[in-house]
Design an enzyme around this catalytic site. Structure first.
Site, PDB file in Angstrom:
ATOM      1  N   ASP A 149       0.841  -1.185   0.000  1.00 44.76           N
ATOM      2  CA  ASP A 149       0.000   0.000   0.000  1.00 44.76           C
ATOM      3  C   ASP A 149       0.889   1.253   0.000  1.00 44.76           C
ATOM      4  O   ASP A 149       1.886   1.305   0.728  1.00 44.76           O
ATOM      5  CB  ASP A 149      -0.866  -0.033   1.263  1.00 44.76           C
ATOM      6  N   GLU A 180       1.435   0.230  -4.907  1.00 41.25           N
ATOM      7  CA  GLU A 180       0.981   1.522  -5.416  1.00 41.25           C
ATOM      8  C   GLU A 180       2.196   2.441  -5.533  1.00 41.25           C
ATOM      9  O   GLU A 180       2.777   2.815  -4.513  1.00 41.25           O
ATOM     10  CB  GLU A 180      -0.034   2.143  -4.455  1.00 41.25           C
TER      11      GLU A 180
END
Ligand code: CA
Length: 669
Positions: free
Chosen positions: A342, A371
């Site tokens: 993340d 990400e």
């Protein structure tokens, strides 16, 4: 994650951060931080250089607020504190507290705690062997693939089973995903059996480490969270177990779920969130070593590249070591097949590469992606961070390709914006950028691409091809919000076109759970804490939209059957993927050289009509067989083909002209 959490009020204050002082702290390189249990003795080691005293506190229950015993720890090397307790300590609950400058910080589990009780407030002394379900030693990773052979399916554990239509007994729990042959009221497979039926290769599960937002002491009250709010990084979340107060059970049940996936040939990807902690001043990190694990702004405040109130400092040796040991623990102890990081753009490149290298020593086939962005500014320079634009400096860690995502459906930041699938014809170049997996391609006009104005990947295994994930509106909702006048049938065409683009693109395709039956979150954009009525998978829709389910299965089967969709070098993409030059506005057509990829289809011609009107498209020379058409049509084509609005077709030439026989080969079994 690209949303704002409700920030908890700061409950504690700790002295002024001292970033230059942190660099003076000794680094502990030993492997024994946390608890080490044997029946003969338990040893405990924590790292806290600023402490003048440290104590181990023992409790009878994970809910006790008062310790029955408090034991001073001994000063160890390199800022550590150590204690050994002889005898079998199994079943004892424990915390630590440190005294800094005459002030006792709050008692907390150590950051390394692997078994915790209700709400993660206490850690448990346990025997790791007691957490293995029957047959665990025989549990194996599914066969290894190249990264581009993977087809990822992103799922929230609770969403999968919580709706009555799942027909699953253990609703919302790890065990719910161990149940096989479960059915919807209409008799269609649900849960694990559905995942197997779809033919995807990896299940990416939203966070299942112990997170903070759910009150685990009230398991039957209505509560929901995605789980991007880490509390204990190395222990499983209690609300997914059948007894959050049993530190062993949550581990064992998670392992049962992983084993069930593996038995069915599915890899498990763990969503990890090392970029921030749910608590700031009150976190275990801050209670033991105030400030050290976080980045700060020049005026001494917590920096906030995560939009969650703090950001961790992966570049500091002990945070780097923490992340590295944490992922290695999950990979080894839980047989995890991949990790999704993340807000990976918060982390530094060196740390991510050390993690990738170490994980591949454990499991060479492990799938890693993240990400490649942040949710705010970070004090660490861009050039040092694992951002999308730096992906070629990462050791085979892929990033999400938002060019394709928003090219297909329109910007996630503007609900009214349309994409290529919904008629925005000038989004075509962003689609081509995604088809080529962000790799250099001589036929792409990079100045017309939505976000990146240059290729950033050198290989398709560096890029995730997707158009939807848990964040933002679902694809189905986005199409409705951005195109309110379109009929449901038209939006269905757009949706199927979008899925076709994703599953035929180069790179690693990624699907949001339920997209195969037009999942809706009823227009809720950020559903991170919305109730089950918004987030749960409604299995009735599988029956309602079985044509879309069938078509998605065909696409998955097509991709798995044909290596031309799964090129594994950038050079292959530049050489063996050719866009048609003379296409009408709103149409993309391209040819894959199947023969060069050992594909049974010598040439594959793919066309997408994103425009509002049907188009007559010129075919390359020769006779073409229908591989897969959205309307289910079969047959042969020469010269030209008519493609309806918002539609896709995949044609091929067989190497030995046996196309009419092979035309069924892209149908799922
Ligand atoms: Ca929890």
């Amino acid at each position: 994650m690209n949303f704002l959490f409700m920030l908890l009020p700061f409950l504690f204050t700790i002295g002024t951060p001292n970033p230059s002082g942190y660099d003076q702290y000794p680094v502990y390189t030993g492997p024994d931080l946390g608890l080490h249990y044997t029946p003969a003795a338990s040893t405990f080691r924590i790292w806290s250089p600023p402490a003048t005293t440290a104590q181990l506190l023992l409790y009878h229950s994970c809910n006790d607020s008062t310790a029955y015993k408090t034991i001073d720890m001994q000063k160890g090397p390199s800022g550590t504190w150590y204690i050994r307790l002889d005898g079998d300590q199994r079943g004892a609950w424990y915390n630590f507290r440190v005294n800094i400058d005459g002030h006792w910080n709050h008692a907390v589990p150590d950051p390394y705690a692997k078994a915790v009780g209700t709400n993660g407030q206490k850690a448990l002394v346990f025997d790791p062997k007691s957490t293995d379900p029957a047959g665990w030693t025989k549990d194996k990773h599914p066969a290894r693939h190249r990264p581009t052979d993977a087809i990822i399916y992103e799922l929230h554990i609770r969403d999968a089973s919580i709706d009555p239509s799942s027909g699953i007994k253990y609703k919302g729990r790890f065990l719910g995903l161990t149940e096989e042959d479960t059915h919807s009221p209409e008799g269609l497979s649900t849960g694990l059996s559905h995942l197997k039926e779809m033919g995807v290769t990896h299940i990416h599960l939203l966070p299942f480490f112990d997170y903070s937002s759910i009150n685990e002491s009230r398991p039957d009250s209505p509560q929901y969270n995605w789980g991007y709010d880490p509390l204990n990084y190395n222990a499983p979340e209690g609300s997914y177990s059948t007894d959050a107060g049993d530190g062993i059970k949550r581990i064992k049940e998670l392992k049962q779920m992983i084993a069930a996936f593996h038995r069915n040939g599915l890899g498990v990807i763990m969503d990890v969130v090392y970029n921030h902690t749910s608590l700031t001043e009150a976190s275990a990190f801050n209670q033991l070593v105030p400030g050290y694990y976080y980045r700060h702004t020049s005026d001494g405040r917590y920096s906030n590249a995560t939009a969650c109130g703090n950001e961790t400092a992966s570049q500091r040796p002990m945070m780097r070591k923490f992340m590295l040991e944490s992922v290695l623990y999950w990979a080894k102890e839980y047989h995890i097949d991949g990790f999704r990081f993340d807000l990976m753009g918060v982390h530094d490149i060196t740390t991510m590469n050390e993690i990738a290298d170490a994980l591949r020593q454990v499991n060479p086939g492990i799938l890693l992606y993240g990400e490649g962005w942040t949710a705010g500014d970070s004090p660490l320079p861009d050039s040092l961070r694992a951002l999308k634009k730096n992906v070629s400096r990462l050791h085979d860690i892929a990033v999400f390709g938002d060019e394709l995502r928003d090219g297909i459906k329109g910007s996630v930041f503007d609900i009214h914006d349309k994409g290529f699938a919904s008629g925005k014809i000038d989004a075509a170049e962003s689609i081509k950028f995604g088809i080529a997996a962000a790799c250099p391609h001589p036929q792409i006009a990079y100045d017309k691409v939505n976000y990146s104005k240059a290729p950033y990947a050198w290989s398709p295994d560096e890029v995730i091809a997707y158009c939807e994930c848990h964040d933002n509106n679902t694809l189905w909702d986005k199409l409705a919000l951005s195109y309110p006048n379109a009929s449901e049938d038209t939006r269905k065409q757009m949706h199927m076109l979008a899925l076709t683009i994703v599953l035929t693109s180069q790179g690693i395709p990624f699907l949001h759970a339920g997209t195969e039956f037009l999942r809706t979150k009823k227009g809720v954009e950020n559903s991170y804490n919305s109730p089950d009525s918004i987030n749960a998978i409604d299995w009735h829709r599988k029956h309602q939209y079985q044509d879309v389910v069938r078509y998605t299965k065909s696409l998955i089967h097509l991709r798995k059957t044909h290596p031309a969709f799964r090129m594994y070098t950038g050079a292959q993409i530049a050489e063996h993927l050719r866009f048609d030059q003379q296409t009408p506005a709103g149409v993309i057509a391209y040819t894959l050289n199947g023969a060069a990829m050992q594909d049974s289809w010598e040439k594959i011609w793919i066309a997408f009509n994103g425009s509002e009107t049907a188009q007559q498209l010129q075919l390359p020379a020769g006779t073409w067989y229908t591989g897969l058409a959205m309307d289910g049509a079969t047959g042969t084509h020469t010269d030209s083909i008519r493609l309806p609005a918002h539609n896709a077709v995949i044609l091929y030439k067989a190497s030995n002209n046996t196309g009419s026989i092979r035309s069924t080969s892209s149908r799922p079994r």
